[in-house]
Design a protein around this motif. Structure first.
Motif, short mmCIF file in Angstrom:
data_model
loop_
_atom_site.label_atom_id
_atom_site.label_comp_id
_atom_site.label_asym_id
_atom_site.label_seq_id
_atom_site.Cartn_x
_atom_site.Cartn_y
_atom_site.Cartn_z
N THR A 96 0.84 -1.20 0.00
CA THR A 96 0.00 0.00 0.00
C THR A 96 0.87 1.25 0.00
N ARG A 100 0.89 3.95 -3.01
CA ARG A 100 0.58 5.37 -2.79
C ARG A 100 1.71 6.25 -3.28
N ARG A 106 -6.81 5.04 -5.38
CA ARG A 106 -7.22 4.26 -4.20
C ARG A 106 -7.90 2.94 -4.54
N THR A 107 -8.93 3.02 -5.40
CA THR A 107 -9.74 1.82 -5.67
C THR A 107 -8.89 0.75 -6.36
N LYS A 110 -6.17 -0.90 -3.83
CA LYS A 110 -6.66 -1.89 -2.87
C LYS A 110 -6.85 -3.25 -3.55
N TYR B 309 -10.34 6.10 8.81
CA TYR B 309 -9.49 6.45 7.69
C TYR B 309 -10.29 7.07 6.56
N ARG B 313 -9.40 11.23 4.91
CA ARG B 313 -8.75 11.06 3.61
C ARG B 313 -7.94 12.29 3.23
N LEU B 316 -2.83 11.05 -1.58
CA LEU B 316 -2.24 9.71 -1.48
C LEU B 316 -0.84 9.73 -0.87
N GLU B 319 -1.03 10.34 2.81
CA GLU B 319 -1.50 9.12 3.50
C GLU B 319 -0.38 8.09 3.60
#
Lengths: 254, 559
Positions: A96, A100, A106-107, A110, B309, B313, B316, B319
């Motif tokens: 992850t 990133r 995001r989708t 995952k 989480y 948000r 990216l 995070e």
């Protein structure tokens, strides 16, 4: 296409890589060989942008590493020689993190992480810190991370180190399919049998300089060798090991 | 044959002893700098000893005729026992996870023709040497000279005999402290289930260091508490250094100012600590082969994390770094230790300030209470920042170097500012608010929250202004500047920030108009610093290598 031109890396005490040039075309796996200390890893570190060359240039699909490093690196997936990863993270957390940093949405991320963990047979250990992983398991995490962003060029430094037979065979098949889609692989390894089975062309380094750069067939013919291993030994002047082996035994038995 | 075997054992002892001074997260240059830092600490201990000696000589020159001399000497001797005890405990707590042979020792040494007994005896011999140094250095350089100055001033007391007696008492106390830490760590290694080992070890070490830091200002104040101590308070029974001073007083034949129960408590507690450490060592010896079994439990994401989480948000890249920071601090001993220790400094300062002001009039008590969130913040920000500087496996940082992009750099760095704000500003504010509400009422305390957050945020902006590192990814050099220089700046920043923050909050608490003025000023400063940071951040490449400051590098002593 990856173009490495006149790559040189000099340190105060020695020249690690001296005037090395090669090209990898779409659909090609280039074997990058050489004895320990010949400059393989230094070249690979330059190719992936972790080490700046003293002179020479690198470009990938026209993007120069010097002028457009971000775009150049965006298309590369890398598996280092040693499994340097953050072992306090779980595979899920590490992939992850990498996803990133690579800017994968995001989708997609995952789904990809979950599937890669499942396909690389890491599912049962997905919440375990990688500090408890074997070398082979860490290598599978690194391979997943290298493929995660669907790169155009894979740079692999001893990628099969620690992998079991099944995983190694799976990965060889995967590499063949990968290049069939017009991608490229720079493959550095001491496993010459694997290189012989996978690569079409090879570069052999000796003391930082290119000792041979040809197709495996031509290399075998020109050196009069039956195998790549024999051709490699000829090119790197490592033909007679018996004296060395005897000396080692004498030392330990004295 | 026996001689060869002994030589091998000595090699093992040397290996274990050196490993106490080795930090795995440092590269070669970092290791060199760590040695410099240790030397700096040793010379500082000697310097503190000399300074205190001078201070005590001056103090006793003017005290010889005092009626309360015996009481004052009692309090000073308590300090002489407590200070070295504290230092010894800190030294042993820092190496606590390596007290017993661990997984790495098992993997490497058990593959060699070495028996388990030989490995353990070598480890304990090395530990004994380390403990001996940790006990002797503070007692020799701090307690002994002070003891010599103080001894012989009470009628009938021989100066030499009293000095030696106090020195032995100090050694005993420090020895007890070391044995107690070994016993606690032994319980974790020898008794706790393997799955709990990592968490229990981290908690024990961080808890001990935090407790020591909180105790530090109290120990420093002991000589000034002679009146309170003179009341023979039962509280002395709760103070471990007093147990051993009780024994010393008994040996010297002094009848007053000590509780006769103290010496037996010292004796019993030492015996108990020794028995536990021996039993735990035997258990660790028996369980050594279990070192190979997994020592960490799975880190399955908690169910409550998902909605949390989803609510928080961010970009990216932010995070990515945020989660990396959070997981690393939670799972790494050294990082958690640094955060806990420096946060404890803030807590100790805040508690000390409030306790000091209990007897003062309302205005000063109010100021002390208003200082609490800022003392906590200062400790937490410095602790958090220091923890972020300590690398974890710098060779794995290649992934950050390969993916570095100008467009995402500031987002990655933003995780540092946000993390620092949330854990080192917002949390201390929340913790300190009940205290403020107790003094000022809930409505006023709630009104002071935004100003506290603005000031804290401005402090974080100032601390982050030249930050160019992804946390834990850059190599680290200790003692880049002289320790005195570093301590001076930390004290100055601590002092100014706490003073300024407290003053502003005090003014804001006096009415609506002052509140509005202070809120506007603090918000404006915060926004100005934020705007400057945004303009400059991300312009320069990230740092992955630590360097000596130019002034030191220019000497080029290594070339």
């Amino acid at each position: 296409m990856l173009e490495a031109r006149d790559l040189t890396k000099r340190y105060p005490a020695k020249t690690a890589v001296d005037d090395v040039s090669f090209t990898i075309r779409p659909g090609e796996i280039l074997g990058y060989l050489g004895p320990n200390g010949s400059g393989k890893s230094t070249t690979i570190n330059m190719v992936v942008g972790l080490l700046a060359p003293t002179s020479g240039s690198l470009s990938l699909f026209g993007h120069s590493l010097e002028q457009d490093a971000e775009e150049y690196k965006r298309h590369i997936g890398y598996v280092p020689e040693e499994p340097h990863l953050y072992t306090h993270l779980t595979p899920d957390e590490y992939l992850t993190l990498v996803g990133r940093l690579r800017g994968i949405a995001r989708t997609n991320l995952k789904t990809r992480v979950t599937e890669l963990i499942r396909l690389f047979d890491l599912w049962d250990s997905r919440y375990q810190a990688m500090s408890s992983f074997s070398k082979g398991m860490r290598q599978r995490v690194l391979l997943s991370a290298a493929l995660l962003h669907d790169p155009h060029l894979l740079v692999l430094d001893e990628p099969f180190s620690g992998l079991d037979v099944t995983a190694a065979l799976l990965f060889q098949t995967l590499l063949r399919l990968f290049v069939q889609q017009g991608r490229m692989v720079l493959f550095s390894s001491h496993r010459l049998d694997v290189v012989e089975g996978l690569c079409s062309n090879v570069v052999i380094l000796r003391a930082g300089r290119i000792a041979a750069h040809d197709s495996i067939t031509t290399l075998r013919e020109s050196t009069g060798s039956q195998s790549l291993a024999a051709a490699f030994a000829r090119v790197t002047d490592q033909t007679d090991f018996s004296q060395l082996a005897k000396a080692i035994l004498r030392t330990v038995q004295s | 044959m026996k001689r060869r075997s002994f030589t091998i054992w000595l090699v093992l002892v040397g290996h274990f002893l050196r490993s106490f001074f080795r930090l795995q997260f440092l590269d070669d240059a970092g290791q060199e700098s760590f040695k410099r830092a240790l030397l700096g600490l040793l010379t500082s201990a000697i310097g503190v000893g000399l300074f205190l000696s001078r201070l005590y000589m001056w103090k006793y020159k003017h005290l010889s005729a005092s009626r309360d001399l015996e009481l004052i000497i009692f309090a000073d001797r308590l300090f002489m026992v407590a200070a070295p005890m504290l230092m010894t405990t800190a030294a042993i707590a820092l190496i606590a996870p390596s007290i017993f042979p661990g997984e790495l020792d098992f993997r490497i040494l058990m593959a060699l023709p070495l028996s388990r007994g030989r490995i353990f005896t070598a480890k304990f011999a090395a530990l004994f040497m380390f403990v001996a140094v940790a006990i002797l250095v503070p007692n020799l350089f701090i307690a002994l000279p002070l003891s010599f100055i103080v001894s012989g001033r009470i009628a009938g007391e021989s100066p030499v005999l009293a000095t030696i007696t106090c020195f032995i008492g100090g050694i005993w106390a420090a020895g007890f402290a070391a044995t107690a830490i070994i016993a606690l760590q032994g319980l974790v290694v020898g008794v706790a289930p393997r799955r709990w080992f990592h968490g229990a070890s981290i908690s024990l070490q961080s808890g001990t260091v935090a407790a020591l830091v909180i105790a530090l200002p109290f120990v420093g104040r002991l000589p000034g508490l002679w009146r309170t101590l003179g009341k023979r308070s039962d509280h002395l029974l709760l103070l471990p250094p007093a147990w051993f001073l009780g024994a010393v007083q008994g040996w010297l034949g002094h009848q007053g100012y000590y509780d006769p129960r103290l010496a037996p408590i010292a004796m019993v507690s030492t015996v108990v600590a020794m028995c536990i450490s021996i039993a735990a060592s035997l258990a660790a010896y028996r369980r050594f082969d279990q070192a190979m079994s997994p020592s960490t439990s799975p880190y399955a994401p908690a169910w409550w994390n998902r909605p949390l989480y989803a609510l928080t948000r961010q970009h990216l890249s932010t995070e990515a770094v945020r989660d990396f920071i959070s997981v690393t601090i939670r799972r790494s001993n050294i990082h958690l230790l640094v955060v806990a220790a420096v946060f404890a400094i803030g807590a100790a300062l805040a508690a000390n300030s409030v306790l000091d002001s209990m007897n003062l009039e309302g205005r000063w008590l109010a100021r002390a209470i208003l200082a609490a969130p800022f003392a906590l913040m200062a400790g937490s920000v410095v602790g958090f920042r220091t923890a972020l500087l300590i690398p974890t496996n710098p060779r794995a940082a290649w992934i950050f170097r390969m993916t570095e992009q100008e467009g995402t750099r500031s987002h990655q760095l933003n995780a540092v500012r946000r993390g620092m704000f949330m854990s080192a500003v917002a949390l201390p504010t929340i913790w300190a608010m009940p205290l403020i509400a107790g003094e000022f009422g809930y409505a006023k305390a709630a009104g002071l929250v935004p100003i506290t957050l603005f000031i804290g945020s401005a402090f974080v902006e100032a601390v982050c202004i030249d930050w160019r590192r992804i946390p834990f990814t850059c190599t680290f050099l200790f003692a880049k500047r002289p320790p005195v220089y570093t301590v001076f700046w930390i004290v100055l920043i601590f002092g100014w920030f706490v003073f300024l923050g407290t003053s502003l909050l005090f003014v804001a608490s006096s009415g609506l108009v002052p509140w509005l003025i202070v809120a506007t000023i603090s918000l404006a400063v915060d926004l100005a610093l934020r705007s400057y940071r945004r303009r400059t951040w991300g312009r320069w490449p990230l740092e992955f290598e630590d360097y000596l400051p130019d002034g030191l590098d220019a000497l080029r002593l290594r070339e």
